[in-house]
Design an enzyme around this catalytic site. Sequence first.
Site, short mmCIF file in Angstrom:
data_model
loop_
_atom_site.label_atom_id
_atom_site.label_comp_id
_atom_site.label_asym_id
_atom_site.label_seq_id
_atom_site.Cartn_x
_atom_site.Cartn_y
_atom_site.Cartn_z
N GLY A 167 0.82 -1.20 0.00
CA GLY A 167 0.00 0.00 0.00
C GLY A 167 0.85 1.25 0.00
O GLY A 167 1.90 1.31 0.64
N GLY A 168 0.36 2.26 -0.72
CA GLY A 168 1.08 3.53 -0.82
C GLY A 168 0.33 4.69 -0.20
O GLY A 168 0.51 5.83 -0.60
N SER B 121 -1.00 7.05 3.29
CA SER B 121 -0.24 7.90 4.21
C SER B 121 0.44 7.09 5.30
O SER B 121 1.64 7.30 5.59
CB SER B 121 -1.17 8.95 4.83
N PHE B 122 -0.28 6.16 5.92
CA PHE B 122 0.33 5.43 7.03
C PHE B 122 1.36 4.42 6.54
O PHE B 122 2.41 4.21 7.17
CB PHE B 122 -0.73 4.72 7.88
N LYS C 111 -6.93 -1.08 10.24
CA LYS C 111 -7.89 -1.14 11.36
C LYS C 111 -9.31 -1.16 10.81
O LYS C 111 -9.67 -0.29 10.02
CB LYS C 111 -7.71 0.06 12.29
N ALA D 164 -0.02 9.57 10.85
CA ALA D 164 1.07 9.39 9.90
C ALA D 164 1.95 10.63 9.80
O ALA D 164 3.18 10.54 9.72
CB ALA D 164 0.51 9.03 8.52
N LYS E 276 -13.02 2.26 17.45
CA LYS E 276 -12.70 3.67 17.77
C LYS E 276 -12.94 4.57 16.56
O LYS E 276 -13.24 5.76 16.71
CB LYS E 276 -11.25 3.77 18.26
N ASN F 264 -11.88 10.17 10.37
CA ASN F 264 -13.22 9.76 10.81
C ASN F 264 -13.92 10.88 11.58
O ASN F 264 -15.11 11.12 11.41
CB ASN F 264 -13.11 8.50 11.67
N GLU G 140 -12.18 4.62 7.59
CA GLU G 140 -12.61 3.24 7.82
C GLU G 140 -13.90 3.15 8.63
O GLU G 140 -14.66 2.20 8.49
CB GLU G 140 -11.50 2.46 8.55
#
Length: 455
Positions: A129-130, A132-133, A229, A263, A314, A379, A404
């Site tokens: 994956g590219g 931010s995190f 997550k 991030a 969360k 979120n 998410e």
Amino acid sequence: MASSVFEQPPLSTSFFSNNSISKTQRLLLHTNFSPTPKTGRTILLLQCSTSKTSSNIVCAAAIDPPPPPDQNRLPSPDADVALEVASATRDRRKIVRVAWEKLVRWSRSLRSRAKTDVLERTNKVVVLGGGSFGTAMASHVAGRKEQMEVNMLVRDPQICQSINENHCNRKYFPNHKLPQNVIATMDAKTAFTGADFCLHAVPVQFSCSFLEGVAEYVEPGLPFISLSKGLELNTLRMMSQIIPQTLKNSRQPYVALSGPSFALELMNKLPTAMVVASKDKKLAKAVQQLLASKNLRISTTSDVTGVEIAGALKNVLAIAAGIVEGLDLGNNSMAALVAQGCSEIRWLSTKMGAKSTTISGLSGTGDIMLTCFVSLSRNRTVGVRLGSGETLDDILSSMNQVAEGVSTAGAVIALAQKYNVKMPVLTAVAKIIDNELTPQKAVLELMNLPQVEEV
């Protein structure tokens, strides 16, 4: 020359004038301060001299200083209290100093025995994956060891090009340079060949299809460190279930990484603390050694379920917190809502076998506070805009990153029903996302719930 002393009451000024002396007389004024023998009072003597007589005249403006201390007098109660306070302050400072010195000695002792073999023998890490995190963690790992090769497997050709040509991810971090040993690729075989660890940073809802496309290149013993997550919408699966099942290897080594971490702050090398969870304690220790640095603290736990459920729920709670902010309901309601949400997360996670201590730790309370109260949270931003009157479609279409909590909300409620757990706040968020309830109506319904005992 005769002299006489006359005591006068002390005044507030030292001005003196003698109207009895002629202006033509030559005056010699001499001032003296001396205590009288009987009273110890200090008076001002002015000696006036003429050609015929001289006399001592007491200045009516003599000033009395405070009397000398009585050597036989006992200390006052105020003095005793002051001495006690000073003594207590010295004792408290000594206790704090000793406690800190013990902590420092303990820290140095453990650091001197810390192993470095995992980092030394790690030559390649692949990041899936590219986003931010994923980019932030790739940068962090690459900075741990210059000789280590960090491959980012991405699907966006523009991101791939910007990383390889400009050493930055122009989409997410255009102003942050990546280490030279970070390399982007769109070829799965190239990325996985020779990898010692895999960091999975693909959003949960796309993880299954992504892994199916690379499964043939994954070694059975390659440890997966999940940064994602959430819960899969249709199956209610966590990442600890998605990865081994999609790779068709129930024994695929797995670690979940979670905790309060934006991030951007990782990229800025600001102090951060996270937790790695694995049923394999040896693997958790290895990942801890791989990731821990002077800027990043890594704790370990075996409670994979607790870490993953807290990390998923969360995000939904953060949407609720954002709605409260968007409606401008104040700080009281914000604190009440987040506290209620924390209880709901604890109720469900413990029903699923998690430890309550995990929910009060970094991956629970720590991540909840960060996501609910800080404007960098995607979120929370969705919730603020919903509370301000925007539609969900307009909000999502304007975002370049995945929130998410939007897709997880429905899965969370289905999971709660499966385990027979009531979750009023998180259920209200799911109803708002489904456009079946307005934020204003949700607040009224929640406030009208029965008054119950706190559990």
